[in-house]
Design an enzyme around this catalytic site. Structure first.
Site, PDB file in Angstrom:
ATOM      1  N   THR A 120       0.840  -1.195   0.000  1.00 20.25           N
ATOM      2  CA  THR A 120       0.000   0.000   0.000  1.00 20.25           C
ATOM      3  C   THR A 120       0.877   1.248   0.000  1.00 20.25           C
ATOM      4  O   THR A 120       2.105   1.165  -0.111  1.00 20.25           O
ATOM      5  CB  THR A 120      -1.000  -0.040   1.180  1.00 20.25           C
ATOM      6  OG1 THR A 120      -1.947   1.023   1.018  1.00 20.25           O
ATOM      7  CG2 THR A 120      -0.306   0.088   2.531  1.00 20.25           C
ATOM      8  N   LYS A 133       3.591   1.341  -3.710  1.00 19.13           N
ATOM      9  CA  LYS A 133       3.017   0.583  -4.836  1.00 19.13           C
ATOM     10  C   LYS A 133       3.823   0.688  -6.133  1.00 19.13           C
ATOM     11  O   LYS A 133       3.781  -0.224  -6.955  1.00 19.13           O
ATOM     12  CB  LYS A 133       1.571   1.022  -5.094  1.00 19.13           C
ATOM     13  CG  LYS A 133       0.591   0.564  -4.025  1.00 19.13           C
ATOM     14  CD  LYS A 133      -0.831   0.914  -4.426  1.00 19.13           C
ATOM     15  CE  LYS A 133      -1.815   0.489  -3.356  1.00 19.13           C
ATOM     16  NZ  LYS A 133      -3.207   0.688  -3.767  1.00 19.13           N
ATOM     17  N   ASP A 140      -6.364  -3.889  -7.623  1.00 20.52           N
ATOM     18  CA  ASP A 140      -7.168  -2.695  -7.319  1.00 20.52           C
ATOM     19  C   ASP A 140      -8.200  -2.408  -8.408  1.00 20.52           C
ATOM     20  O   ASP A 140      -9.376  -2.177  -8.122  1.00 20.52           O
ATOM     21  CB  ASP A 140      -6.271  -1.461  -7.158  1.00 20.52           C
ATOM     22  CG  ASP A 140      -5.601  -1.385  -5.797  1.00 20.52           C
ATOM     23  OD1 ASP A 140      -6.138  -1.970  -4.837  1.00 20.52           O
ATOM     24  OD2 ASP A 140      -4.551  -0.728  -5.690  1.00 20.52           O
TER      25      ASP A 140
END
Length: 278
Positions: free
Chosen positions: A62, A66, A102
């Site tokens: 995170t 990333k 994501d």
């Protein structure tokens, strides 16, 4: 011996990922443990070396790692390369493979609400960071009609929209003020910024004065579950999508990559909701 999984980020004290994944390990009788590791940017390379040494089976990545994590992996899949960011790493035969769940996680949450075909959609994405890039990439893959990037820094929005442009999807960039003036032309509006996140819950990424009731308004934030942005959109008659669906879906997709098992997404959702007091 328990298989070790985790989260690399900074800070990570607020993360609900350990709770969600550890509950799934328990429910599926999988001998695993998930821990959040607070890793400062200067220590990321050492943390990845540590993950290899500990034979971690996989981990999430995170903010703010990333993008930089990609330098320390053995392989990065095609979609993560296109997005330019990795949020999920799998250990296979001592090699670290990077993916990004994501975009797909978000898409699945949006499909629960958007019922008309994607090629008819005109999408406004607020923000130009990693989450925006993941979502923009999957929406381009779904051949939405147009994607407009609105960002505080217009140059960043222009750079991102240039990357997204394709024969099926037209892309453009606007300032936040310009986006506010043209709001009624968008069928889907997505806030990918942290504006409105706890504790600054009275902030909004832009004004919704010109919002059409036909528009779907989405916010990636899940704490609070209903941001001021979503609340105002709902008051204007628009359909809304909170950030919990994306959070659960991206986690479930990562869980499958690590274990080969399909977790119960509804139970994952309830687990997070209980923690949020919902």
């Amino acid at each position: 011996m328990k298989k070790l999984f985790g989260l690399l980020g900074h800070p990570v004290g607020h993360s609900l990922s350990p709770l969600m994944h550890n509950q799934m390990f328990q429910l599926l009788d999988f001998d695993g443990y998930y821990h959040a590791f607070d890793v400062e940017p200067s220590q990321l390379e050492k943390a990845v070396e540590g993950a290899r040494a500990l034979q971690m089976q996989g981990f999430n990545v995170t903010i703010p790692h990333k993008v930089t994590i990609m330098d320390y992996l053995d392989m990065v899949d095609e979609e993560a390369q296109e997005i330019g960011a990795v949020n999920t790493v799998v250990m296979k035969d001592g090699q670290l493979f990077g993916s990004n769940t994501d975009g797909q996680g978000y898409l699945e949450s949006l499909m629960d609400v958007v019922t008309t075909p994607f090629p008819t959609q005109d999408v406004l994405i607020i923000g130009a960071g990693g989450a925006a890039r993941a979502i923009g990439t999957v929406l381009k893959r779904e051949k939405v009609r147009s994607i407009t990037i609105a960002n505080r820094t217009l140059a960043k929005a222009e750079e991102f929209s240039g990357v997204l442009e394709s024969s099926e999807t037209s892309c453009s960039a606007l300032s936040l003020k310009e986006a506010e003036q043209q709001l009624e032309r968008f069928s889907v509006i997505i806030n990918t910024t942290s504006v409105g996140m706890s504790p600054r819950v009275d902030d909004m990424p832009l004004s919704l004065e010109r919002l059409s009731r036909e528009t779907v308004v989405s916010d990636l934030i899940y704490n609070p579950l209903e941001t001021k942005f979503l609340r105002e959109a709902k008051q204007k008659g628009a359909k809304t999508v909170d950030g919990l669906g994306m959070f659960v879906n991206q986690g479930a997709l990562a869980f499958e990559l690590w274990t080969g098992l399909r977790p119960d997404r509804e139970k994952m959702r309830r687990c997070v909701l209980e923690q949020l007091g919902g």
